[in-house]
Design a protein around this motif. Structure first.
Motif, PDB file in Angstrom:
ATOM      1  N   SER A 171       6.395 -20.541 -10.562  1.00  0.00           N
ATOM      2  CA  SER A 171       7.354 -21.637 -10.386  1.00  0.00           C
ATOM      3  C   SER A 171       6.583 -22.936 -10.237  1.00  0.00           C
ATOM      4  CB  SER A 171       8.214 -21.400  -9.141  1.00  0.00           C
ATOM      5  OG  SER A 171       8.916 -20.174  -9.233  1.00  0.00           O
ATOM      6  N   PRO A 231      17.016 -26.063  -9.318  1.00  0.00           N
ATOM      7  CA  PRO A 231      16.295 -25.379 -10.402  1.00  0.00           C
ATOM      8  C   PRO A 231      14.977 -26.063 -10.735  1.00  0.00           C
ATOM      9  CG  PRO A 231      18.081 -26.678 -11.315  1.00  0.00           C
ATOM     10  CD  PRO A 231      18.214 -26.766  -9.815  1.00  0.00           C
ATOM     11  N   THR A 238      11.979 -20.517 -18.312  1.00  0.00           N
ATOM     12  CA  THR A 238      13.400 -20.766 -18.061  1.00  0.00           C
ATOM     13  C   THR A 238      13.513 -21.944 -17.103  1.00  0.00           C
ATOM     14  OG1 THR A 238      13.388 -19.170 -16.229  1.00  0.00           O
ATOM     15  CG2 THR A 238      14.110 -18.361 -18.400  1.00  0.00           C
ATOM     16  N   TRP A 239      14.687 -22.559 -17.105  1.00  0.00           N
ATOM     17  CA  TRP A 239      14.986 -23.613 -16.128  1.00  0.00           C
ATOM     18  C   TRP A 239      16.006 -23.004 -15.173  1.00  0.00           C
ATOM     19  CZ3 TRP A 239      12.660 -27.998 -14.930  1.00  0.00           C
ATOM     20  CH2 TRP A 239      13.324 -28.914 -14.117  1.00  0.00           C
ATOM     21  N   GLU A 240      15.560 -22.603 -13.999  1.00  0.00           N
ATOM     22  CA  GLU A 240      16.418 -21.846 -13.099  1.00  0.00           C
ATOM     23  C   GLU A 240      15.989 -22.043 -11.645  1.00  0.00           C
ATOM     24  OE1 GLU A 240      15.061 -17.529 -12.477  1.00  0.00           O
ATOM     25  OE2 GLU A 240      14.781 -17.837 -14.635  1.00  0.00           O
ATOM     26  N   THR A 241      16.797 -21.516 -10.737  1.00  0.00           N
ATOM     27  CA  THR A 241      16.439 -21.536  -9.323  1.00  0.00           C
ATOM     28  C   THR A 241      15.302 -20.552  -9.094  1.00  0.00           C
ATOM     29  OG1 THR A 241      18.726 -22.030  -8.726  1.00  0.00           O
ATOM     30  CG2 THR A 241      17.286 -21.191  -6.979  1.00  0.00           C
ATOM     31  N   ASP A 293      14.795 -21.638 -22.488  1.00  0.00           N
ATOM     32  CA  ASP A 293      15.959 -20.753 -22.567  1.00  0.00           C
ATOM     33  C   ASP A 293      15.613 -19.292 -22.302  1.00  0.00           C
ATOM     34  OD1 ASP A 293      14.490 -20.173 -24.806  1.00  0.00           O
ATOM     35  OD2 ASP A 293      16.071 -20.671 -26.255  1.00  0.00           O
TER      36      ASP A 293
END
Length: 248
Positions: free
Chosen positions: A154, A132, A113-116, A174
């Motif tokens: 991460s 992110p 995912t592309w997230e914080t 996604d």
């Protein structure tokens, strides 16, 4: 003066040149010459190596794209042919704690995912708290449901910007599609990064589990990734295996 009739040198019927080039590239995919996830050489380099025009190479790649064997994005074309990833004997396993492929045993799932990232990860990677990044999640359990392992990784801004294979995942991170990044460390090394890793193992209070935290940085002390692995250690031992190349 008598006229002479030139011999007929019409080409022998057969598949067009671009089709033959596509077949040759497909053979390289099957043989592991271009491992899954690897970026293919540029059209210019392929044309030079294969002794054909760039247009012929472009047509050959289009054949492979139609069959789902090659995908192309803004960074170029890369192999998508299913198959085992090729790793060098001295490669580290990604993520830490990932089981070896076993079709009849453990059930694995990996997504990106592309997230914080988690706050501790952001601090370790030198990221702003709300910035992110690429986050990888890995889950594995034995066929009987025991021996569960979960890992959250991460990646730093350095890793995503300098490692092309990781950067490609940003556009499709996604959290739904399977994303096997088993060759992540090989990709980093190919990008010219020397990897230094530190693993710490901590038993969890009041639980038959342990936490393994891996930190990886490069030769310039820049953080590349941090992974937190949780292992249900009640039924199994956690084994680390290292292979060092010979000095000669």
């Amino acid at each position: 003066m008598a006229r002479t009739t030139p011999h007929d040198h019409s080409p022998v019927p057969g598949p067009p040149l671009y089709w033959r080039i596509a077949t040759r590239l497909l053979d390289e995919l099957h043989d592991g010459g271009i491992p899954p996830g690897e970026r293919l050489p540029s059209e210019r380099k392929l044309a030079e190596r294969l002794g054909v025009s760039r247009e012929t190479v472009r047509q050959a790649l289009e054949v492979l794209r139609r069959d789902g064997l090659v995908a192309t994005d803004r960074r170029g074309s890369h192999a998508t042919l299913p198959g085992p990833a090729v790793r060098s004997p001295a490669s580290l396993t990604f993520p830490v704690g990932a089981r070896a492929t076993d079709p009849g045993g453990a059930v694995d799932r990996a997504t990106v995912t592309w997230e914080t990232p988690p706050p501790e990860h952001a601090e370790a990677l030198g990221l702003d708290p709300h910035r992110p990044t690429l986050v990888h999640r890995y889950e594995s359990a034995g066929a009987d449901g025991r021996g569960r392992r979960t890992a959250v990784t991460s990646f730093s801004a350095v890793a995503v910007s300098e490692v092309e294979e990781l950067a490609r995942y940003r556009d499709r991170a996604d959290g739904a599609a399977t994303a096997q990044l088993r060759r992540a460390y090989d990709w980093m090394r190919k990008a010219g990064l020397t990897l230094h890793h530190r693993d710490s193992i901590t038993p969890l209070a009041d639980a038959p589990s342990v936490r393994v935290r891996r930190r990886v940085h490069d030769q310039y002390a820049r953080p590349l990734e941090i992974t937190d692995l949780l292992v249900d250690a009640q039924q199994e031992a956690l084994v680390y295996e290292f292979t060092l190349p010979s000095a000669g």
